[in-house]
Design an enzyme around this catalytic site. Structure first.
Site, PDB file in Angstrom:
ATOM      1  N   ASN A  69       2.046 -32.529   8.934  1.00 10.67           N
ATOM      2  CA  ASN A  69       1.242 -31.552   9.613  1.00 10.67           C
ATOM      3  C   ASN A  69       2.040 -30.910  10.845  1.00 10.67           C
ATOM      4  OD1 ASN A  69      -0.396 -30.395  11.982  1.00 10.67           O
ATOM      5  ND2 ASN A  69      -2.151 -31.307  10.821  1.00 10.67           N
ATOM      6  N   ASP A 128       1.186 -28.430  13.247  1.00  8.58           N
ATOM      7  CA  ASP A 128       0.482 -27.819  14.105  1.00  8.58           C
ATOM      8  C   ASP A 128       1.052 -27.991  15.647  1.00  8.58           C
ATOM      9  OD1 ASP A 128      -1.565 -27.382  12.184  1.00  8.58           O
ATOM     10  OD2 ASP A 128      -2.858 -28.826  13.107  1.00  8.58           O
ATOM     11  N   HIS A 129       1.622 -29.010  15.640  1.00 12.44           N
ATOM     12  CA  HIS A 129       1.927 -29.172  17.161  1.00 12.44           C
ATOM     13  C   HIS A 129       3.569 -28.506  17.382  1.00 12.44           C
ATOM     14  CE1 HIS A 129      -1.584 -31.018  18.029  1.00 12.44           C
ATOM     15  NE2 HIS A 129      -1.488 -31.759  17.129  1.00 12.44           N
ATOM     16  N   ARG A 175      -6.955 -23.101  13.583  1.00 14.19           N
ATOM     17  CA  ARG A 175      -8.305 -23.100  14.293  1.00 14.19           C
ATOM     18  C   ARG A 175      -9.028 -21.961  14.724  1.00 14.19           C
ATOM     19  NH1 ARG A 175      -8.603 -28.794  16.424  1.00 14.19           N
ATOM     20  NH2 ARG A 175     -10.484 -28.191  17.301  1.00 14.19           N
ATOM     21  N   THR A 198      -9.110 -32.878  16.127  1.00 15.34           N
ATOM     22  CA  THR A 198     -10.561 -33.058  15.340  1.00 15.34           C
ATOM     23  C   THR A 198     -10.945 -34.454  15.485  1.00 15.34           C
ATOM     24  OG1 THR A 198      -9.292 -31.646  13.814  1.00 15.34           O
ATOM     25  CG2 THR A 198     -11.335 -32.540  12.821  1.00 15.34           C
ATOM     26  N   GLU A 248     -10.740 -36.715   2.510  1.00 16.41           N
ATOM     27  CA  GLU A 248      -9.779 -37.360   3.341  1.00 16.41           C
ATOM     28  C   GLU A 248     -10.466 -38.276   4.512  1.00 16.41           C
ATOM     29  OE1 GLU A 248      -6.470 -34.825   4.682  1.00 16.41           O
ATOM     30  OE2 GLU A 248      -6.272 -35.972   6.560  1.00 16.41           O
ATOM     31  N   ARG A 274      -5.372 -22.006  18.924  1.00 14.39           N
ATOM     32  CA  ARG A 274      -4.596 -22.742  19.929  1.00 14.39           C
ATOM     33  C   ARG A 274      -3.378 -22.969  19.628  1.00 14.39           C
ATOM     34  NH1 ARG A 274      -7.963 -28.180  20.525  1.00 14.39           N
ATOM     35  NH2 ARG A 274      -9.895 -26.789  20.558  1.00 14.39           N
ATOM     36  N   HIS A 275      -3.121 -23.366  18.267  1.00 13.33           N
ATOM     37  CA  HIS A 275      -1.515 -23.740  17.945  1.00 13.33           C
ATOM     38  C   HIS A 275      -1.070 -22.517  16.610  1.00 13.33           C
ATOM     39  CE1 HIS A 275      -4.187 -26.332  15.337  1.00 13.33           C
ATOM     40  NE2 HIS A 275      -4.029 -27.220  16.285  1.00 13.33           N
ATOM     41  N   HIS A 318      -4.804 -38.862  10.365  1.00 17.95           N
ATOM     42  CA  HIS A 318      -5.424 -38.625  11.871  1.00 17.95           C
ATOM     43  C   HIS A 318      -4.799 -39.776  12.533  1.00 17.95           C
ATOM     44  CE1 HIS A 318      -6.980 -37.161  15.653  1.00 17.95           C
ATOM     45  NE2 HIS A 318      -7.145 -35.887  14.854  1.00 17.95           N
ATOM     46  N   GLY A 319      -4.108 -39.477  13.498  1.00 20.37           N
ATOM     47  CA  GLY A 319      -3.405 -40.569  14.484  1.00 20.37           C
ATOM     48  C   GLY A 319      -2.501 -41.494  13.862  1.00 20.37           C
ATOM     49  N   ARG A 340       4.948 -21.303  25.608  1.00 13.86           N
ATOM     50  CA  ARG A 340       5.798 -20.230  26.352  1.00 13.86           C
ATOM     51  C   ARG A 340       5.524 -19.007  25.663  1.00 13.86           C
ATOM     52  NH1 ARG A 340      10.134 -21.890  29.475  1.00 13.86           N
ATOM     53  NH2 ARG A 340       9.194 -23.363  30.894  1.00 13.86           N
ATOM     54  N   GLU A 382      -6.024 -26.495   6.444  1.00 15.19           N
ATOM     55  CA  GLU A 382      -7.081 -26.977   7.064  1.00 15.19           C
ATOM     56  C   GLU A 382      -7.729 -26.043   7.862  1.00 15.19           C
ATOM     57  OE1 GLU A 382      -5.928 -29.994   9.970  1.00 15.19           O
ATOM     58  OE2 GLU A 382      -5.325 -31.227   8.397  1.00 15.19           O
ATOM     59  N   HIS A 403      -3.505 -26.357  10.363  1.00 12.24           N
ATOM     60  CA  HIS A 403      -4.854 -26.038  10.802  1.00 12.24           C
ATOM     61  C   HIS A 403      -5.023 -24.712  11.625  1.00 12.24           C
ATOM     62  CE1 HIS A 403      -8.618 -27.948  12.643  1.00 12.24           C
ATOM     63  NE2 HIS A 403      -9.022 -26.784  12.176  1.00 12.24           N
ATOM     64  N   GLY A 453       0.823 -35.655  11.507  1.00 14.40           N
ATOM     65  CA  GLY A 453       1.487 -34.536  12.376  1.00 14.40           C
ATOM     66  C   GLY A 453       1.880 -34.866  13.701  1.00 14.40           C
ATOM     67  N   HIS A 454       0.976 -35.208  14.658  1.00 17.38           N
ATOM     68  CA  HIS A 454       1.359 -35.318  16.057  1.00 17.38           C
ATOM     69  C   HIS A 454       2.416 -36.404  16.204  1.00 17.38           C
ATOM     70  CE1 HIS A 454       0.438 -36.905  20.199  1.00 17.38           C
ATOM     71  NE2 HIS A 454       0.625 -35.703  20.263  1.00 17.38           N
TER      72      HIS A 454
END
Ligand code: PXP
Length: 249
Positions: free
Chosen positions: A9, A11-12, A47, A103, A153, A51-52, A196-197, A20, A72, A45, A218-219
């Site tokens: 993922n 996204d980040h 959103r 999420t 999932e 936001r990303h 997730h996580g 920036r 997503e 994702h 992802g994160h």
């Protein structure tokens, strides 16, 4: 080779870029690197608040990627139209609250069965593999099967949070729940994914569950990339997934 896929993922990467407002770091560049580093898919994702990941990112990813894109999205008309325009390999329906940082829970399928059945039908007809992101609960899994999703999932957030908090009893209870529900979903004919996580420390027990075919991470990977680079960070995750898979056999 393993029968457990890794979806990275990105996204980040977009979160850092958007801090920036310019073009760097590029989510597409990260996705290409992930492709070379052994990812089996790319997850992004879009959103509602953008936001990303942006609409332009989805467009660019669809054009640039050899790997399948797992798109997503929330179950809204706007997102459905975007998905139908791009026809990504997979669509994962997630709950979305504007005020949440990530999420937080799974989708409430059981209480919204009719609407969701109608919502996913055109996506399936367009050839997208439809996945539903849910808590590991029988009612949600049964409802996901009834509405015609091909994949569920399972949300691993509570398991990972308990691990991070050092709450071993809750962590083990969450793992037991995910273990049982992965088997239940598989018995219903659903393909089972999880995410997730997840981190290096938490991935093993989840990767070791025989019914699970894909993890979306992802994160942690994007954060770890700061210290060791994206390719080595992904390679190490793969190594841990494969080690857990070997123990399972
Ligand atoms: N799977 C789903 C459905 C998600 O919504 C997310 C977060 O966007 C992930 C996996 C990845 O979670 P994380 O970034 O915590 O690894």
């Amino acid at each position: 080779m393993t029968d457990l896929r890794l979806g990275v993922n990105i996204d980040h990467v977009a979160t850092v870029r958007n801090a920036r407002g310019g073009d760097t770091p590029s989510p597409v560049r990260a996705a290409k690197l992930a492709e070379e580093a052994g990812a089996d898919g790319i997850t992004a994702h879009l959103r509602e608040d953008r936001r990303h990941i942006s609409d332009a990112d989805i467009e660019a990813l669809m054009a640039a990627l050899k790997l399948p894109l797992n798109f997503e999205m929330a179950a809204t008309e706007e997102m459905q139209a975007i998905a139908l325009r791009h026809r990504p390999h997979a669509v994962c329906i997630v709950p979305e609250k504007r005020e949440e940082r990530t999420t937080e829970g799974g989708l409430e399928v059981a209480r919204d069965e009719n609407r969701l059945a109608h919502f996913i039908a055109p996506l399936r007809e367009a050839g997208c593999r439809v996945s539903i992101f849910i808590a590991a609960e029988p009612a949600q899994i049964d409802a996901a099967a009834r509405i015609g999703a091909q994949v569920v999932e399972l949300h691993t957030g509570a398991y990972c949070d308990a691990h991070a908090a050092g709450d071993v009893a809750t962590r083990d209870a969450e793992l037991a729940r995910i273990t049982e529900m992965a088997a239940h979903a598989h018995d219903l004919g659903l393909e089972v994914h999880a995410g997730h996580g997840l981190t290096y420390d938490t991935v093993g027990p989840i990767a070791g569950l025989p019914e699970i075919r894909e993890l979306n991470i992802g994160h942690f990977l994007i954060g770890e990339a700061i210290f060791r680079g994206l390719s080595p960070a992904i390679a190490e995750m793969r190594r841990r997934m494969e080690a857990a898979r070997r123990v399972m056999r």
